[in-house]
Design an enzyme around this catalytic site. Structure first.
Site, PDB file in Angstrom:
ATOM      1  N   THR A  95     -17.393  -7.627  -4.838  1.00  0.00           N
ATOM      2  CA  THR A  95     -17.807  -7.104  -6.154  1.00  0.00           C
ATOM      3  C   THR A  95     -17.339  -8.031  -7.277  1.00  0.00           C
ATOM      4  O   THR A  95     -17.862  -7.968  -8.383  1.00  0.00           O
ATOM      5  CB  THR A  95     -17.270  -5.678  -6.415  1.00  0.00           C
ATOM      6  OG1 THR A  95     -15.857  -5.686  -6.235  1.00  0.00           O
ATOM      7  CG2 THR A  95     -17.911  -4.658  -5.502  1.00  0.00           C
ATOM      8  N   ASP A 128     -11.547 -13.097   2.838  1.00  0.00           N
ATOM      9  CA  ASP A 128     -11.651 -11.665   3.090  1.00  0.00           C
ATOM     10  C   ASP A 128     -10.338 -11.207   3.726  1.00  0.00           C
ATOM     11  O   ASP A 128      -9.904 -11.771   4.737  1.00  0.00           O
ATOM     12  CB  ASP A 128     -12.828 -11.391   4.029  1.00  0.00           C
ATOM     13  CG  ASP A 128     -13.117  -9.910   4.120  1.00  0.00           C
ATOM     14  OD1 ASP A 128     -14.224  -9.500   3.734  1.00  0.00           O
ATOM     15  OD2 ASP A 128     -12.236  -9.155   4.581  1.00  0.00           O
ATOM     16  N   THR A 174     -10.893  -2.073   3.930  1.00  0.00           N
ATOM     17  CA  THR A 174     -10.136  -2.713   2.849  1.00  0.00           C
ATOM     18  C   THR A 174      -8.813  -1.989   2.604  1.00  0.00           C
ATOM     19  O   THR A 174      -7.802  -2.599   2.300  1.00  0.00           O
ATOM     20  CB  THR A 174     -10.985  -2.711   1.552  1.00  0.00           C
ATOM     21  OG1 THR A 174     -12.212  -3.361   1.842  1.00  0.00           O
ATOM     22  CG2 THR A 174     -10.292  -3.417   0.415  1.00  0.00           C
ATOM     23  N   TYR A 212     -13.153   6.048  -0.304  1.00  0.00           N
ATOM     24  CA  TYR A 212     -12.283   5.490  -1.353  1.00  0.00           C
ATOM     25  C   TYR A 212     -11.044   6.371  -1.556  1.00  0.00           C
ATOM     26  O   TYR A 212      -9.923   5.869  -1.548  1.00  0.00           O
ATOM     27  CB  TYR A 212     -13.081   5.379  -2.645  1.00  0.00           C
ATOM     28  CG  TYR A 212     -12.379   4.655  -3.770  1.00  0.00           C
ATOM     29  CD1 TYR A 212     -12.162   3.280  -3.708  1.00  0.00           C
ATOM     30  CD2 TYR A 212     -11.942   5.346  -4.898  1.00  0.00           C
ATOM     31  CE1 TYR A 212     -11.530   2.620  -4.750  1.00  0.00           C
ATOM     32  CE2 TYR A 212     -11.318   4.678  -5.937  1.00  0.00           C
ATOM     33  CZ  TYR A 212     -11.110   3.321  -5.865  1.00  0.00           C
ATOM     34  OH  TYR A 212     -10.488   2.659  -6.900  1.00  0.00           O
ATOM     35  N   TYR A 258       5.896   0.781   4.968  1.00  0.00           N
ATOM     36  CA  TYR A 258       6.480  -0.568   4.961  1.00  0.00           C
ATOM     37  C   TYR A 258       7.786  -0.589   4.168  1.00  0.00           C
ATOM     38  O   TYR A 258       8.710  -1.338   4.481  1.00  0.00           O
ATOM     39  CB  TYR A 258       5.487  -1.600   4.418  1.00  0.00           C
ATOM     40  CG  TYR A 258       4.652  -2.207   5.514  1.00  0.00           C
ATOM     41  CD1 TYR A 258       3.578  -1.518   6.052  1.00  0.00           C
ATOM     42  CD2 TYR A 258       4.970  -3.460   6.054  1.00  0.00           C
ATOM     43  CE1 TYR A 258       2.827  -2.053   7.088  1.00  0.00           C
ATOM     44  CE2 TYR A 258       4.228  -4.001   7.086  1.00  0.00           C
ATOM     45  CZ  TYR A 258       3.156  -3.298   7.603  1.00  0.00           C
ATOM     46  OH  TYR A 258       2.427  -3.836   8.631  1.00  0.00           O
ATOM     47  N   GLN A 289      10.277   1.311   6.699  1.00  0.00           N
ATOM     48  CA  GLN A 289      10.572   0.641   7.968  1.00  0.00           C
ATOM     49  C   GLN A 289      11.021  -0.801   7.814  1.00  0.00           C
ATOM     50  O   GLN A 289      11.805  -1.299   8.596  1.00  0.00           O
ATOM     51  CB  GLN A 289       9.346   0.683   8.887  1.00  0.00           C
ATOM     52  CG  GLN A 289       9.273   1.965   9.698  1.00  0.00           C
ATOM     53  CD  GLN A 289       8.015   2.043  10.533  1.00  0.00           C
ATOM     54  OE1 GLN A 289       7.154   2.858  10.243  1.00  0.00           O
ATOM     55  NE2 GLN A 289       7.902   1.211  11.543  1.00  0.00           N
TER      56      GLN A 289
END
Ligand code: UDP
Length: 309
Positions: free
Chosen positions: A35, A56, A90, A143, A157, A160
């Site tokens: 986009t 990507d 994503t 979304y 994250y 941990q």
């Protein structure tokens, strides 16, 4: 050491790259132009502190960085619904890859989350401790649920691996460099008004949003990144709420347009009311929006005048 902006060629990302460069940072702008577009960052190419990477994020990658702003994700409803599976990837595969990068680099990472995590909220205004009202199988869920799992991953994250994460929940943001065909309400109404086309109000237009100008949003994101020990989530957005119909009337008046205001069916699961409680942002980072809607719309209309005419 460099700052990575994923989605750096997008609407918010391009303004963020520019602000970071202006404050002396070395910036890596990463985008796959899903986009985003090169035209948004064309003026930054050539700056010795600016590097552009076409990539990507759904495949793993490596880079030396000290800070990451993770903005890569389609954000306009028609854009993120076009390929729902990609939107989910994503927010899951790419999110893990970006968090892994943060872990390896011991980098601080700011996740661009969204007011959509509140879904069609039953609490008004929305505070960060509200868990939301999201339809898990509706057209917006790729979304909404995507951004919710991304927040969940960020916290996993943090717990941990001790990654220094921070979560900003971005409410409706508008301003120059939105695409003419972005699909969101402010750009749609301005472009329609300038072209003399019907202004498409979905439903009866009584649904509300609170629109934050781009420079305020980018300032908030930078303050959140700089704050010590602030994982959030923190709401960033305007507290001045307006109905979609009033927005249409305002834009028609400000552009001096002869367009008619025409009703269209309300999309499924369209949130009825939205306004952030920004008390936390005020207290923790001393942030609140400075640009009022009229001033912000004037700048945005000027920008679209050049694009449309
Ligand atoms: N909307 C509208 N006409 C348009 C585009 C959007 O009436 O051409 C409405 C939409 O139904 C929603 C609000 O404007 O109630 C904001 O929509 P947008 O797509 O900008 O973002 P959202 O806040 O829904 O993610």
């Amino acid at each position: 050491m460099r700052v990575l902006v994923t989605g750096g060629a997008g609407f918010i990302g391009s303004h963020l790259c520019e602000k970071l460069l202006n404050s002396g940072e070395s910036v890596v702008c990463l985008d796959n132009y899903y986009t985003g577009s090169r035209t948004k960052i064309e003026h930054l190419i050539g700056n010795k502190n600016f590097r552009l990477l076409e990539k990507d994020l759904t495949s793993p990658f490596d880079l030396r960085v000290k800070r990451i702003f993770n903005l890569a994700c389609p954000a306009s409803p028609p854009q993120y619904q076009k390929d729902a599976i990609y939107t989910i990837k994503t927010n899951t595969l790419a999110m893990i890859n970006v968090l892994e990068l943060a872990r390896k680099n011991r980098a601080r990472i700011l996740q661009a989350s969204t007011s959509e995590v509140y879904g069609n909220p039953l609490v008004h205004p929305q505070t960060e401790d509200y868990w939301g009202n999201v339809n898990p199988i509706g057209p917006r869920s790729c979304y909404d649920e995507g951004k919710r799992i991304a927040e969940s991953l960020a916290y996993a994250y943090r717990l941990q691996h001790g990654v220094d994460v921070r979560i900003a929940r971005i409410f409706n943001t508008y301003g120059p460099r939105m695409d003419v065909d972005d699909g969101r309400v402010v750009s749609n109404f301005i472009v329609q008004a300038l072209k003399g086309e019907d202004i498409t109000v979905f439903g009866d237009g009584s649904q509300t949003r609170s629109f934050c100008y781009i420079s305020d949003m980018v300032a908030g994101l930078c303050l959140m990144m700089d704050a010590e020990g602030l994982a959030g989530p923190v709401n960033l957005g305007s507290t001045s709420e307006i109905t979609v119909l009033d927005l249409a009337i305002k834009i028609k008046r400000m552009t001096g347009s002869s367009s008619r205001i025409k009703r269209h069916p309300l999309p499924e699961d369209d949130p009825t009311r939205r306004r952030p409680d920004i008390d936390l942002a005020k207290r923790k980072i001393g942030w609140w929006p400075k640009v009022d809607l009229d001033a912000g719309l004037r700048e945005t209309i000027k920008y679209f005048e050049k694009r449309v005419r």
